[in-house]
Write a protein that holds these residues in place. Structure first.
Motif, PDB file in Angstrom:
ATOM      1  N   TRP A  91      43.840  40.260  36.047  1.00  0.00           N
ATOM      2  CA  TRP A  91      43.517  40.815  37.256  1.00  0.00           C
ATOM      3  C   TRP A  91      44.464  41.633  38.054  1.00  0.00           C
ATOM      4  CZ3 TRP A  91      44.065  38.066  41.750  1.00  0.00           C
ATOM      5  CH2 TRP A  91      43.334  38.538  43.315  1.00  0.00           C
ATOM      6  N   ALA A 109      38.127  43.714  40.985  1.00  0.00           N
ATOM      7  CA  ALA A 109      39.720  44.347  41.672  1.00  0.00           C
ATOM      8  C   ALA A 109      39.911  44.150  42.540  1.00  0.00           C
ATOM      9  CB  ALA A 109      39.398  45.069  40.761  1.00  0.00           C
ATOM     10  N   SER A 142      42.646  46.718  45.246  1.00  0.00           N
ATOM     11  CA  SER A 142      43.178  47.403  44.848  1.00  0.00           C
ATOM     12  C   SER A 142      45.359  47.541  45.113  1.00  0.00           C
ATOM     13  CB  SER A 142      42.811  48.997  45.534  1.00  0.00           C
ATOM     14  OG  SER A 142      42.915  48.639  46.723  1.00  0.00           O
ATOM     15  N   GLU A 154      46.814  48.479  41.735  1.00  0.00           N
ATOM     16  CA  GLU A 154      48.102  49.689  42.265  1.00  0.00           C
ATOM     17  C   GLU A 154      48.854  49.891  42.964  1.00  0.00           C
ATOM     18  OE1 GLU A 154      44.509  52.663  43.338  1.00  0.00           O
ATOM     19  OE2 GLU A 154      42.919  52.028  42.127  1.00  0.00           O
ATOM     20  N   ASN A 177      45.315  44.806  37.798  1.00  0.00           N
ATOM     21  CA  ASN A 177      44.264  45.669  38.522  1.00  0.00           C
ATOM     22  C   ASN A 177      44.981  45.926  39.806  1.00  0.00           C
ATOM     23  OD1 ASN A 177      43.110  45.904  36.350  1.00  0.00           O
ATOM     24  ND2 ASN A 177      41.401  43.787  36.841  1.00  0.00           N
TER      25      ASN A 177
END
Length: 542
Positions: free
Chosen positions: A419, A199, A201, A424, A422
């Protein structure tokens, strides 16, 4: 701060993107070769290769790395950053590509000599490929590297191929910072040997691929039961299984599957002794890279096998061939067997010799284990052609044709969206590339619908200002002129018939860049330079 979209724009191959992170300072993300049939023209590099300071490489596949030796040949002398595993794979893959360029050019020159045609110069040579490797800087995953003022990077495991990476760019200019993430190829989950995609961020901007941007993988079918069925059916009728496979990645996965079948005794007793031949020197070298890689690249299952003292991609009955004589001998041997041969799309490599000797026999099975691009020999066979021309000879397609589902190295549409979910902090804009016209357009729409993020799949030559967040230029698509195919599945490789002409084009780019640098100079300098350029043109025309 500007990003220019060049390769893999509304097409699946030829990835490369240019970024100007500071005034007249440039880097490339990938520099790949076009493969198969593409609908649109790809814009030329808008700056001289000598002005590009860095190349950042997402992974080693030729459609992402294959033009690096040409970039060197044209004057690039900057640094190339990639993971250690990508660097190791490029050392063998670029050398192999150069060998193909030289061999094809020599063959074309030989034909031309018979008709008074010109010598064909290879796109690049083995020496160019070797020299290119001198500029590689191997990097580790998950480390931030400060490359230059206002330019830092981090590689994160993309789960697509050994060493493949998402690249995070931390850019600074005029007191402002921008984070750009380039996905390269997003890997599929649950692949053998390597880890799943990791992942990321956050990002201000994301450039993401869309190879399977409007398709879903078949999640029901597992590859090993399909392989078992293929082997049983073929061996019962005394035939052989011929597998066109990409030498790097897919071949190693197949070896993993065959080890599982052999070690767990998943075939009838009288078939357990079947032989597997890897007929590809490149695949054999790549397998050595896999076995010597950093354990951080490997998934838990593979590490567990290795902890027991077992080799995850070796088994009794595995054979490797190196010489062309050994390869030819396989076709003279009537015993049922498995041949994994180089040339995943059947465009080159030893697979074409094996197809010539096995396609006509209904006892055999041709098993496709990867994507077959439109226009390739593999796609033609896959789509049900009754006969194909190989090495100038028409061959009937009587062998059974099958596909091994569940082994794609690319995430499907839902995998790509998963994907992206993920993040944030979601990007403020998403650019979509590396997909055919329909796929990248549809996936761009899917992103906006699911995440309410502005998204676009730009055509080649389009430019975007990363500081203002506005498009500088949106280009229209330019369709390629169709060429008459050779009919024998031969790969269409760019060939340079005049190296001096390329130098002339690079000189023009240098001149254009110079004119941009002197924009604030006195008017009399402009007049004098204009006079000299026009005088040069008049001299040439007269």
């Amino acid at each position: 701060m500007k990003i220019t979209f060049l390769g893999a724009a509304h097409q699946v191959t030829g990835s490369h993107t240019l970024v100007e992170w500071s005034n007249n300072r440039f880097f490339l993300v990938d520099y790949g070769m076009e493969q198969g049939e593409n609908d649109f023209e790809m814009a030329d590099l808008p700056v001289s290769p000598s002005l590009i300071e860095y190349v950042f490489l997402t992974h080693a596949h030729i459609d992402h790395s294959g033009l690096l030796p040409l970039l060197y040949k044209q004057g690039f002398r900057g640094r190339i950053y990639a993971t250690a595993e990508t660097t190791a794979l490029c050392s063998i893959m670029l050398a192999d590509s150069a060998h193909i360029q030289e061999t094809d050019a020599a063959s074309e020159t030989k034909k031309n000599l018979r008709t008074g045609g010109p010598e064909v110069i290879p796109l690049y040579t083995a020496e160019d490929a070797a020299n290119t490797m001198n500029f590689f800087n191997p990097c580790e995953y998950n480390e931030i590297y400060m490359i230059d003022e206002g330019l830092s990077i981090r590689f994160t495991d993309a789960g697509h191929l050994l060493g493949s990476s998402f690249i995070e760019f931390f850019l600074e200019d005029q007191g402002e910072t921008v984070k750009l993430v380039c996905s390269g190829d997003v890997g599929n989950i649950n692949q053998p040997i390597i880890k799943d995609p990791q992942a990321i961020s956050d990002a201000d901007y994301l450039l993401i691929e869309s190879t399977y941007g409007m398709r879903l993988h078949d999640t029901v079918k597992e590859p090993i039961p399909i392989l078992i069925d293929v082997l049983k059916k073929t061996f019962e009728r005394k035939g052989s299984v011929i597998i066109p496979s990409f030498a790097v990645g897919r071949t190693q996965e197949l070896l993993y599957f065959f080890r599982e079948i052999k070690q767990n005794h998943l075939l009838p007793h009288d078939m357990e002794g079947f032989q597997v031949y890897v007929d590809s020197p490149l695949a054999n070298e790549a397998t050595a890279v896999f076995l010597q890689c950093d354990p951080i690249c490997l998934d838990e299952e593979t590490l567990a096998i290795m902890s027991e003292g077992k080799n995850p991609i070796w088994f009794d009955g595995l054979n490797t061939t190196v010489s062309s004589e050994e390869s030819k001998a396989l076709n003279a041997d009537p015993a049922p067997k498995v041949i994994i041969a180089s040339g995943g799309m059947c465009e080159g490599g030893r697979i074409r010799h094996h197809l010539k000797h096995h396609l006509w026999d209904e006892r055999n099975m041709i098993l496709f284990v990867g994507y077959q691009a439109v226009g390739t020999l593999g796609r033609i066979i896959h789509d049900g052609a009754p006969s194909v021309k190989i090495f100038g000879e028409q061959i009937d397609v009587n062998a059974e044709i099958a596909v091994l589902d569940g082994v794609s190295g690319h995430a499907d549409r839902d995998g790509l969206l998963r994907w992206l979910s993920n993040f944030e902090k979601k990007p403020s804009y998403v650019f979509v590339n590396h997909g055919d016209d329909e796929s990248c357009t549809a996936f761009s729409k899917s992103i906006t619908e699911q995440f309410s993020i502005p998204s676009l799949a730009p055509y080649s030559g389009s430019e975007f200002d990363l500081l203002s967040g506005e498009w500088i230029r949106l280009t229209d698509p330019v369709l390629k002129k169709k060429t008459t195919p050779s009919g024998d599945g031969a790969v269409s490789v760019k060939k340079q018939t005049n190296g001096d002409y390329l130098e002339l084009k690079n000189a023009l780019l240098d001149l254009t860049t110079y004119i941009g640098r002197i924009s604030g100079h006195a008017n009399n300098e402009f007049r004098e330079l204009t006079r000299k350029i026009r005088a040069l043109i008049n001299d040439q025309e007269n």
